[in-house]
Design a protein around this motif. Structure first.
Motif, PDB file in Angstrom:
ATOM      1  N   TYR A 171      36.453  49.351  41.897  1.00 41.26           N
ATOM      2  CA  TYR A 171      37.541  48.439  41.531  1.00 41.26           C
ATOM      3  C   TYR A 171      37.695  47.341  42.575  1.00 41.26           C
ATOM      4  CZ  TYR A 171      40.831  50.583  44.862  1.00 41.26           C
ATOM      5  OH  TYR A 171      41.463  51.023  45.987  1.00 41.26           O
ATOM      6  N   GLY A 172      38.223  46.236  42.117  1.00 41.32           N
ATOM      7  CA  GLY A 172      38.476  45.089  42.980  1.00 41.32           C
ATOM      8  C   GLY A 172      39.837  44.511  42.650  1.00 41.32           C
ATOM      9  N   LEU A 173      39.967  43.216  42.783  1.00 39.86           N
ATOM     10  CA  LEU A 173      41.244  42.553  42.535  1.00 39.86           C
ATOM     11  C   LEU A 173      41.575  42.441  41.050  1.00 39.86           C
ATOM     12  CD1 LEU A 173      40.963  39.680  45.148  1.00 39.86           C
ATOM     13  CD2 LEU A 173      42.506  41.640  45.246  1.00 39.86           C
ATOM     14  N   GLY A 174      40.595  42.535  40.201  1.00 35.73           N
ATOM     15  CA  GLY A 174      40.809  42.415  38.764  1.00 35.73           C
ATOM     16  C   GLY A 174      40.598  40.995  38.265  1.00 35.73           C
ATOM     17  N   ASP A 175      40.366  40.883  36.964  1.00 34.37           N
ATOM     18  CA  ASP A 175      40.184  39.602  36.277  1.00 34.37           C
ATOM     19  C   ASP A 175      39.116  38.740  36.954  1.00 34.37           C
ATOM     20  OD1 ASP A 175      42.121  40.323  34.374  1.00 34.37           O
ATOM     21  OD2 ASP A 175      43.726  39.602  35.688  1.00 34.37           O
ATOM     22  N   ALA A 176      39.290  37.432  36.963  1.00 38.43           N
ATOM     23  CA  ALA A 176      38.292  36.511  37.513  1.00 38.43           C
ATOM     24  C   ALA A 176      38.093  36.696  39.015  1.00 38.43           C
ATOM     25  CB  ALA A 176      38.684  35.070  37.218  1.00 38.43           C
ATOM     26  N   GLU A 177      39.085  37.266  39.695  1.00 36.89           N
ATOM     27  CA  GLU A 177      39.011  37.441  41.149  1.00 36.89           C
ATOM     28  C   GLU A 177      38.478  38.818  41.548  1.00 36.89           C
ATOM     29  OE1 GLU A 177      41.686  35.707  43.802  1.00 36.89           O
ATOM     30  OE2 GLU A 177      40.477  34.094  42.990  1.00 36.89           O
ATOM     31  N   ASN A 178      38.021  39.608  40.614  1.00 37.06           N
ATOM     32  CA  ASN A 178      37.677  41.005  40.847  1.00 37.06           C
ATOM     33  C   ASN A 178      36.798  41.228  42.070  1.00 37.06           C
ATOM     34  OD1 ASN A 178      37.934  43.761  40.048  1.00 37.06           O
ATOM     35  ND2 ASN A 178      35.813  43.672  39.391  1.00 37.06           N
ATOM     36  N   HIS A 179      35.774  40.398  42.244  1.00 35.85           N
ATOM     37  CA  HIS A 179      34.815  40.625  43.328  1.00 35.85           C
ATOM     38  C   HIS A 179      34.988  39.684  44.525  1.00 35.85           C
ATOM     39  CE1 HIS A 179      32.833  43.550  40.928  1.00 35.85           C
ATOM     40  NE2 HIS A 179      32.510  42.685  39.989  1.00 35.85           N
ATOM     41  N   ARG A 180      36.066  38.925  44.559  1.00 30.34           N
ATOM     42  CA  ARG A 180      36.244  37.928  45.625  1.00 30.34           C
ATOM     43  C   ARG A 180      36.180  38.521  47.029  1.00 30.34           C
ATOM     44  NH1 ARG A 180      40.657  36.031  48.339  1.00 30.34           N
ATOM     45  NH2 ARG A 180      42.130  36.980  46.910  1.00 30.34           N
ATOM     46  N   LEU A 181      36.639  39.751  47.235  1.00 26.79           N
ATOM     47  CA  LEU A 181      36.685  40.328  48.578  1.00 26.79           C
ATOM     48  C   LEU A 181      35.509  41.259  48.877  1.00 26.79           C
ATOM     49  CD1 LEU A 181      40.515  40.996  48.903  1.00 26.79           C
ATOM     50  CD2 LEU A 181      39.181  39.078  49.785  1.00 26.79           C
ATOM     51  N   ARG A 182      34.456  41.259  48.057  1.00 27.95           N
ATOM     52  CA  ARG A 182      33.274  42.074  48.370  1.00 27.95           C
ATOM     53  C   ARG A 182      32.602  41.479  49.595  1.00 27.95           C
ATOM     54  NH1 ARG A 182      35.116  45.957  45.273  1.00 27.95           N
ATOM     55  NH2 ARG A 182      34.850  45.542  43.068  1.00 27.95           N
ATOM     56  N   GLY A 183      32.251  42.327  50.538  1.00 24.64           N
ATOM     57  CA  GLY A 183      31.618  41.806  51.743  1.00 24.64           C
ATOM     58  C   GLY A 183      31.452  42.874  52.797  1.00 24.64           C
TER      59      GLY A 183
END
Length: 114
Positions: free
Chosen positions: A66-78
């Motif tokens: 899981y991530g932030l959800g919606d269009a921002e779901n993967h923004r913080l992958r790193g």
């Protein structure tokens, strides 16, 4: 970094143990512990200085959780990168977060791609 400063983002709660184990006091007593970090906290990337010891999180590295959800779901992958220099006192010189988008692995503009 200034004492007791915080940088990065916090999107979900953090949790502590049911009792004080004395671990932080033991780390301070040693005098040589520079930081303690937890990995893969999905959507938290913050760090801070707490009485001279950095405490922080590294973001999730995989795209399957899981991530932030919606269009921002993967923004913080790193990943969190620890910078070391054997010519500096204490060797450790700092830390920074590198995100998948910075490496061209993901574009927030709608394409979830590796």
């Amino acid at each position: 970094m200034a004492k007791r400063s915080i940088e990065g983002v916090k999107n979900e709660g953090i949790y502590v143990g049911a009792f004080n184990s004395g671990m932080f006091s033991a780390l301070q007593e040693r005098g040589d512990v520079r930081g303690v970090y937890c990995g893969h906290d999905h959507i938290n990337t913050f760090k801070g200085d707490y009485y001279g010891i950095e405490l922080g999180y590294a973001p999730g590295t995989g795209f399957g959780t899981y991530g932030l959800g919606d269009a921002e779901n993967h923004r913080l992958r790193g990943a969190r990168v620890f910078e070391l220099d054997e010519n500096k006192d204490g060797v450790y010189t700092g830390t920074r977060t590198v995100f998948a988008e910075d490496m061209g692995l993901f574009r927030i503009q709608g394409v979830n791609a590796i």
